[in-house]
Design a protein around this motif. Sequence first.
Motif, PDB file in Angstrom:
ATOM      1  N   ARG A   5       0.818  -1.204   0.000  1.00  0.00           N
ATOM      2  CA  ARG A   5       0.000   0.000   0.000  1.00  0.00           C
ATOM      3  C   ARG A   5       0.856   1.260   0.000  1.00  0.00           C
ATOM      4  O   ARG A   5       0.550   2.215  -0.711  1.00  0.00           O
ATOM      5  CB  ARG A   5      -0.957  -0.032   1.197  1.00  0.00           C
ATOM      6  CG  ARG A   5      -1.908   1.118   1.169  1.00  0.00           C
ATOM      7  CD  ARG A   5      -3.273   0.798   1.694  1.00  0.00           C
ATOM      8  NE  ARG A   5      -4.038  -0.151   0.912  1.00  0.00           N
ATOM      9  CZ  ARG A   5      -5.287  -0.504   1.241  1.00  0.00           C
ATOM     10  NH1 ARG A   5      -5.838   0.002   2.302  1.00  0.00           N
ATOM     11  NH2 ARG A   5      -5.947  -1.359   0.514  1.00  0.00           N
ATOM     12  N   SER A   6       1.943   1.242   0.759  1.00  0.00           N
ATOM     13  CA  SER A   6       2.761   2.462   0.813  1.00  0.00           C
ATOM     14  C   SER A   6       3.482   2.665  -0.526  1.00  0.00           C
ATOM     15  O   SER A   6       3.617   3.787  -0.999  1.00  0.00           O
ATOM     16  CB  SER A   6       3.754   2.407   1.978  1.00  0.00           C
ATOM     17  OG  SER A   6       4.692   1.381   1.753  1.00  0.00           O
ATOM     18  N   ASP A   7       3.906   1.565  -1.156  1.00  0.00           N
ATOM     19  CA  ASP A   7       4.499   1.693  -2.494  1.00  0.00           C
ATOM     20  C   ASP A   7       3.494   2.264  -3.483  1.00  0.00           C
ATOM     21  O   ASP A   7       3.804   3.118  -4.312  1.00  0.00           O
ATOM     22  CB  ASP A   7       4.961   0.318  -2.999  1.00  0.00           C
ATOM     23  CG  ASP A   7       6.312  -0.068  -2.399  1.00  0.00           C
ATOM     24  OD1 ASP A   7       6.893   0.783  -1.694  1.00  0.00           O
ATOM     25  OD2 ASP A   7       6.759  -1.197  -2.629  1.00  0.00           O
ATOM     26  N   LEU A   8       2.260   1.761  -3.378  1.00  0.00           N
ATOM     27  CA  LEU A   8       1.202   2.196  -4.289  1.00  0.00           C
ATOM     28  C   LEU A   8       0.928   3.683  -4.111  1.00  0.00           C
ATOM     29  O   LEU A   8       0.803   4.438  -5.088  1.00  0.00           O
ATOM     30  CB  LEU A   8      -0.061   1.381  -4.007  1.00  0.00           C
ATOM     31  CG  LEU A   8      -1.150   1.411  -5.076  1.00  0.00           C
ATOM     32  CD1 LEU A   8      -0.598   0.916  -6.397  1.00  0.00           C
ATOM     33  CD2 LEU A   8      -2.318   0.556  -4.640  1.00  0.00           C
ATOM     34  N   LEU A   9       0.860   4.101  -2.830  1.00  0.00           N
ATOM     35  CA  LEU A   9       0.594   5.518  -2.557  1.00  0.00           C
ATOM     36  C   LEU A   9       1.748   6.377  -3.086  1.00  0.00           C
ATOM     37  O   LEU A   9       1.509   7.447  -3.655  1.00  0.00           O
ATOM     38  CB  LEU A   9       0.400   5.740  -1.061  1.00  0.00           C
ATOM     39  CG  LEU A   9      -0.935   5.208  -0.528  1.00  0.00           C
ATOM     40  CD1 LEU A   9      -1.031   5.400   0.983  1.00  0.00           C
ATOM     41  CD2 LEU A   9      -2.104   5.906  -1.220  1.00  0.00           C
ATOM     42  N   LEU A  10       2.966   5.892  -2.930  1.00  0.00           N
ATOM     43  CA  LEU A  10       4.125   6.623  -3.431  1.00  0.00           C
ATOM     44  C   LEU A  10       4.026   6.789  -4.951  1.00  0.00           C
ATOM     45  O   LEU A  10       4.247   7.872  -5.505  1.00  0.00           O
ATOM     46  CB  LEU A  10       5.398   5.856  -3.057  1.00  0.00           C
ATOM     47  CG  LEU A  10       6.702   6.650  -3.005  1.00  0.00           C
ATOM     48  CD1 LEU A  10       6.594   7.802  -2.016  1.00  0.00           C
ATOM     49  CD2 LEU A  10       7.862   5.734  -2.624  1.00  0.00           C
ATOM     50  N   ILE A 248       9.056  -1.438  -7.467  1.00  0.00           N
ATOM     51  CA  ILE A 248       7.691  -1.909  -7.199  1.00  0.00           C
ATOM     52  C   ILE A 248       7.455  -3.285  -7.833  1.00  0.00           C
ATOM     53  O   ILE A 248       6.355  -3.810  -7.770  1.00  0.00           O
ATOM     54  CB  ILE A 248       6.622  -0.917  -7.703  1.00  0.00           C
ATOM     55  CG1 ILE A 248       6.711  -0.749  -9.225  1.00  0.00           C
ATOM     56  CG2 ILE A 248       6.734   0.412  -7.003  1.00  0.00           C
ATOM     57  CD1 ILE A 248       5.499  -0.041  -9.801  1.00  0.00           C
ATOM     58  N   THR A 249       8.481  -3.852  -8.475  1.00  0.00           N
ATOM     59  CA  THR A 249       8.292  -5.114  -9.200  1.00  0.00           C
ATOM     60  C   THR A 249       9.155  -6.214  -8.575  1.00  0.00           C
ATOM     61  O   THR A 249      10.000  -5.932  -7.723  1.00  0.00           O
ATOM     62  CB  THR A 249       8.747  -4.965 -10.669  1.00  0.00           C
ATOM     63  OG1 THR A 249      10.164  -4.823 -10.673  1.00  0.00           O
ATOM     64  CG2 THR A 249       8.115  -3.771 -11.330  1.00  0.00           C
ATOM     65  N   PRO A 250       8.972  -7.473  -8.990  1.00  0.00           N
ATOM     66  CA  PRO A 250       9.882  -8.525  -8.555  1.00  0.00           C
ATOM     67  C   PRO A 250      11.152  -8.573  -9.412  1.00  0.00           C
ATOM     68  O   PRO A 250      11.943  -9.499  -9.276  1.00  0.00           O
ATOM     69  CB  PRO A 250       9.058  -9.807  -8.733  1.00  0.00           C
ATOM     70  CG  PRO A 250       8.045  -9.477  -9.759  1.00  0.00           C
ATOM     71  CD  PRO A 250       7.831  -8.007  -9.748  1.00  0.00           C
ATOM     72  N   PHE A 251      11.348  -7.628 -10.319  1.00  0.00           N
ATOM     73  CA  PHE A 251      12.468  -7.663 -11.256  1.00  0.00           C
ATOM     74  C   PHE A 251      13.680  -6.902 -10.719  1.00  0.00           C
ATOM     75  O   PHE A 251      13.557  -6.037  -9.864  1.00  0.00           O
ATOM     76  CB  PHE A 251      12.089  -7.031 -12.609  1.00  0.00           C
ATOM     77  CG  PHE A 251      10.706  -7.339 -13.082  1.00  0.00           C
ATOM     78  CD1 PHE A 251      10.191  -8.633 -13.022  1.00  0.00           C
ATOM     79  CD2 PHE A 251       9.895  -6.336 -13.598  1.00  0.00           C
ATOM     80  CE1 PHE A 251       8.910  -8.905 -13.463  1.00  0.00           C
ATOM     81  CE2 PHE A 251       8.610  -6.613 -14.040  1.00  0.00           C
ATOM     82  CZ  PHE A 251       8.123  -7.887 -13.971  1.00  0.00           C
TER      83      PHE A 251
END
Lengths: 321, 219
Positions: A5-10, A248-251
Amino acid sequence: MNESRSDLLLLLAGVGGVLIIATVIGQWLALRQKDKAADSQAQVSVIDNLNARINAWWAMVVLIGLAFLGGKAGVIILFGFCSFAALREFVTLTQTRRDDHWALAAAFFVVLPMQYALIWYEWYGLYSIFIPVYAFLLLPMLAALRGSTEHYLVRVAETQWALMICVFCASHVPALLTLQIPGYEGRQVLLIAYLVVVVQISDVLQYVWGKLLGRRRIAPALSPSKTVEGAVGGILSATLIGAMLWWITPFTPLQSAGMALACTLMGFMGGLVLSAIKRDRGVKDWGHLIAGHGGFIDRMDSVLFSAPVFFHLVRYGWDAS
Amino acid sequence: MMKRILSWLSASAIVIFARLITAVHARWQGCEPRETQRIYYANHCSHGDFVLLWTVLPASMRQATRPVAGADYWSGSALKRFIGSDVFRSVLIERNPVNREQNPVAQMTQALDAGDSLIVFPEGTRNTGNTRLLPFKSGLFHLAESRPDVELIPVWISNLNRVLPKGEIIPIPLVCSVTFGAPLLRIPEEGKAAFLARAEQSLLALAMQEAGIDNESMS
């Protein structure tokens, strides 16, 4: 989930920041235009269109943000509705007629909800082949039962194409939520954010680079605004942005750049393919519902083409199941 | 009171449903959406025609715009009566001249004199064939002649015949548009045939423009 959620908000804050800058520039251009009344009509309409596009972006970002907060249900409902709106635009431009009534009713009211229900139940084995196999066989039967043979193959093929593009491809965006990636549990919604941001920013940057430097047109018959300079500049700069979004990714950053390149190339070609259909039908836009952009397909064309490829790349490379 | 709330709710539901199925959009090509008194005359291929036209009018104009519809159809059942009379305040006319008690043109002028605008379908019946337009009935001429100050606006409704072809029950979602043309010029002493031909022509011109407009604006 909290970290997600915090990544998304960022990320949303970042997109909001870009939109604020775009809005300020757009309003400044419009004000400057007012002072110099002598400017040509063409310039005025470009700036009006730019501001209409920016305003529509605000609405789209708010809608997607709300859908993300609504979790899996929110995302599936949002893309289910996008599929509906896109299919409505696509079928409008086909040569289908009375004899396709049952097939079209089935496409809208059986196949479309079924596909999204299968995504909801995460039944990968069936949602991957439901439209390419079962709808592909069922709909021609319904059309044949009505007994008309005029343009039969054309009508049947158009209906299948409409479903593949507007429902099958679009449904691979929410399908990203169903991937099981070790160490990435509960964060799959960020994959959707990544795909949408990279592909859409690529469209925007192609437009910007094209307006600034565009000289050589790639396919004048298909799309008057696509230039070599715009495409190369847009795709490369969007790839760079994609690499910078690796967190924000698994990469890894390098993998993220590769993914972004694959998505933006698919997106670019998607825009070209769907333009070819529009030109064949003699229309400029697919619809009118998104002010400044045209229809849903006009805005989604690049996402539609990149979503299944992105989904399968991630699934083969990172999914544990 | 209860009935008024119910008919307001029904009207809203019908408008939302119409927008969901058709994403209908208005093209005000020859006139502006203004609250002057008007007679909108449109092509007719579906029972949903006036719903679509009504949907794209601004809410304030809807209140004062009444569709003219066939009494034989809209008196058929309690639901149709409710939708026809209470929700849309239709002016119901008897289409069969043999057994009608009221003169349709008198009914329409009465509604105009009460200050309302009208939606009329001068083809008289639904066009289910392959021609763009059926020959107009003379009602439009008599109506226009009796109230020469009211604007006559041609309105072309596109694609609705594909949404719900005759005999089908499930509507197919397709994008529809409603194009409003310029007010028809009024020529004093013009004969009936000439007037009707001119009215048909201006509606057909809208249809042609609607079909070809996107080609022209493509840059």
